[in-house]
Design a protein around this motif. Structure first.
Motif, PDB file in Angstrom:
ATOM      1  N   ILE A   1       1.300   4.343  -3.086  1.00 43.53           N
ATOM      2  CA  ILE A   1       1.110   5.784  -2.892  1.00 43.53           C
ATOM      3  C   ILE A   1       2.388   6.556  -3.234  1.00 43.53           C
ATOM      4  CG2 ILE A   1       0.613   7.593  -1.176  1.00 43.53           C
ATOM      5  CD1 ILE A   1      -1.055   5.495   0.343  1.00 43.53           C
TER       6      ILE A   1
ATOM      7  N   THR B   1      -0.899  14.215  -1.419  1.00 41.07           N
ATOM      8  CA  THR B   1      -2.152  14.269  -2.187  1.00 41.07           C
ATOM      9  C   THR B   1      -2.379  13.004  -3.019  1.00 41.07           C
ATOM     10  OG1 THR B   1      -0.993  15.485  -3.950  1.00 41.07           O
ATOM     11  CG2 THR B   1      -2.179  16.784  -2.309  1.00 41.07           C
TER      12      THR B   1
ATOM     13  N   GLY C   1      -8.355   4.111  -2.328  1.00 41.04           N
ATOM     14  CA  GLY C   1      -8.740   5.519  -2.407  1.00 41.04           C
ATOM     15  C   GLY C   1      -8.234   6.351  -1.246  1.00 41.04           C
ATOM     16  N   GLN C   2      -7.466   5.736  -0.342  1.00 40.25           N
ATOM     17  CA  GLN C   2      -6.963   6.451   0.830  1.00 40.25           C
ATOM     18  C   GLN C   2      -5.508   6.858   0.637  1.00 40.25           C
ATOM     19  OE1 GLN C   2      -7.620   3.671   4.021  1.00 40.25           O
ATOM     20  NE2 GLN C   2      -9.745   4.315   4.326  1.00 40.25           N
ATOM     21  N   GLY C   3      -5.145   7.984   1.255  1.00 46.30           N
ATOM     22  CA  GLY C   3      -3.773   8.452   1.228  1.00 46.30           C
ATOM     23  C   GLY C   3      -3.140   8.310   2.599  1.00 46.30           C
TER      24      GLY C   3
ATOM     25  N   HIS D   1      -3.267   9.042  -3.628  1.00 44.80           N
ATOM     26  CA  HIS D   1      -4.179   8.089  -2.997  1.00 44.80           C
ATOM     27  C   HIS D   1      -3.900   6.687  -3.522  1.00 44.80           C
ATOM     28  CE1 HIS D   1      -6.290  11.958  -2.472  1.00 44.80           C
ATOM     29  NE2 HIS D   1      -6.723  11.408  -1.351  1.00 44.80           N
ATOM     30  N   ASP D   2      -4.058   5.726  -2.669  1.00 44.05           N
ATOM     31  CA  ASP D   2      -3.912   4.335  -3.057  1.00 44.05           C
ATOM     32  C   ASP D   2      -4.998   4.012  -4.086  1.00 44.05           C
ATOM     33  OD1 ASP D   2      -3.799   1.602  -3.309  1.00 44.05           O
ATOM     34  OD2 ASP D   2      -4.011   1.158  -1.172  1.00 44.05           O
TER      35      ASP D   2
ATOM     36  N   ARG E   1       0.834  -1.201   0.000  1.00 46.22           N
ATOM     37  CA  ARG E   1       0.000   0.000   0.000  1.00 46.22           C
ATOM     38  C   ARG E   1       0.872   1.255   0.000  1.00 46.22           C
ATOM     39  NH1 ARG E   1      -1.147   3.180   4.406  1.00 46.22           N
ATOM     40  NH2 ARG E   1      -2.854   4.687   4.091  1.00 46.22           N
TER      41      ARG E   1
END
Length: 451
Positions: A104, A243, A250-252, A245-246, A100
């Motif tokens: 990013i 800024t 969808g999370q950073g 995102h994975d 993950r």
């Protein structure tokens, strides 16, 4: 008269007691190893408590790093000394957490990012030239300053002269003095009850230095988060990573996670670059004919900041590559077997520590011609070369490897164009030792004069 060989750590006697080995190890990981490791394909370290294995054979190294990396994750023991500073950073994690983080981070270094960061590298190089003192100078302190300047300009768009950046720079220097590359428990999985042979107050000073650095990085990260929210953030690496995102979730990164990642960027982008540049400058002093060639080639820089100038610095690039071969900034890596294996004629049990040493592989007598010699011509097209992993290999190869090559070449060329570096008569050659990175035991002292 034969040219002198670059400095190399002395090797220990082939057979020593466990106590002798631990004492040697505490002083320096590299000189605690026997000379046979520069010729052996594999070595086994036996004690009453454990067995560890050093791998030099190329197909075994490829198996661990490239073909089946998930079966050989980074050893948890490596984090024992580094966790206070690096937290849960990409350097220490494994499995899904590591995947993950790379999803990013990696996009921030892709595409035209090197070209975009080039002006910041150029500005840091110009500042290093303007700042460099003349006379008898300890060059590692100067390259540390220059590399720290590069990483802060590219990460946070602030030069090292910025008060916060200065504080992190000095804090990190204090940390690396108290924390070896891998502590005793990482390289040698000794039982918990055995002493670590560390100086009194070692753990306390290490944790205090790490805490101070992380607090300063946290303030810089919080300021950048606020700038992003206000739409006023510069388009640098910190902004890119904060800024991103994975693509799967969808999370950073949260601000706390970002502190972990900035800490490893500082380690990877500052300590390693500073080490490589210092040794490269020393080699120019040791081999003045190569210094003259680079100074002549570096006239290409007179046209100003232009990314295309890199193609006009082939000699500088080859000298820097050869420096990374002789003095890889991270000289040893530790992996762990997650299941039983058979390597050559040895049975490897689950949980065994596997050590891959770029320092020994890069100087291996069966893998390289003239392994201990300085020969930048070996990097010319068409010439045979041996296994080369100054940035590791496989999925865990350093994300910033391309960045580091650009930085090293530009800084080396610009400094050699402006100054002459000479050995100091009567001073002993620097002795490589493994701390957080490959450094010189008592610094690298040179005489510097303006061209």
């Amino acid at each position: 008269m034969n040219a002198p060989l670059p400095p190399k750590p002395p090797a220990r006697a082939d057979r020593v007691s466990l106590i002798q080995y631990l004492r040697l190890f505490r002083r320096d990981i590299l000189s605690a190893q026997p000379a046979r490791l520069y010729h052996a394909w594999m070595a086994e370290f036996r004690t009453p408590f454990f067995r560890s294995y050093l791998l030099n054979q190329p197909d075994l190294v490829d198996l661990v790093l490239k073909e089946r990396p998930e079966d050989f994750p980074k050893s948890d023991r490596i984090s024992e000394g580094l966790r206070p500073l690096l937290g849960n950073s990409v350097f220490l994690t494994n499995g899904e957490t590591w995947k993950r983080q790379r999803r990013i981070i990696d996009p921030a270094f892709e595409g035209g990012r090197l070209r975009a960061t080039f002006p910041a590298i150029w500005a840091a190089a110009e500042a290093a030239v303007a700042r460099l003192p003349q006379g008898e100078v300890e060059i590692e302190a100067q390259t540390s300053h220059a590399a720290a300047d590069v990483i802060f300009r590219t990460l946070f768009s602030v030069p090292i002269e910025d008060q916060t950046a200065q504080s992190v720079f000095h804090g990190f220097r204090a940390y690396q003095r108290t924390q070896p590359l891998v502590n005793l428990a990482a390289f040698l999985p000794v039982p918990r009850f055995m002493p670590r042979f560390m100086p009194r107050g070692f753990a306390k000073s290490t944790k205090r230095a790490a805490r101070d650095i992380r607090a300063l990085i946290a303030r810089m990260t919080e300021r950048r988060v606020a700038e992003i929210a206000a739409g006023q953030a510069p388009d640098d690496l910190a902004t890119k990573i904060l800024t991103m995102h994975d693509p799967q979730t969808g999370q950073g990164f949260s601000p706390d996670e970002m502190v972990d990642q900035v800490a490893i960027f500082f380690l990877a982008g500052h300590e390693t670059s500073a080490s490589a540049l210092a040794w490269a400058i020393y080699l120019l002093a040791l081999y003045p004919e190569w210094q003259t060639r680079i100074a002549h080639e570096a006239r290409a820089l007179e046209g100003g900041c232009d990314f295309a100038v890199l193609s006009q610095l082939p000699v500088t690039r080859d000298v820097f590559r050869e420096t990374l071969r002789l003095y890889p900034p991270v000289p040893m890596m530790v992996r762990e077997a997650t299941r039983p294996e058979r390597f050559r004629d040895r049975v490897i049990k689950r949980g065994a520590q596997l050590v891959i040493s770029p320092f020994h592989i890069h100087r291996h007598t069966r893998l390289w011609d003239n392994p201990d010699g300085f020969a930048p011509t070996r990097w010319e097209k068409g010439r045979r070369r041996g296994p080369y992993l100054p940035f590791s290999a496989g999925p865990r190869i350093c994300t910033g490897a391309g960045f580091a090559m650009v930085e090293g070449v530009v800084l080396l060329a610009m400094l050699a164009r402006a100054y002459r570096f000479d050995l100091i008569e009567g001073r002993a050659p620097p002795r490589p030792v493994a701390h957080l990175t490959l450094r010189a035991a008592n610094g690298i002292w040179l005489n510097i004069t303006q061209r």
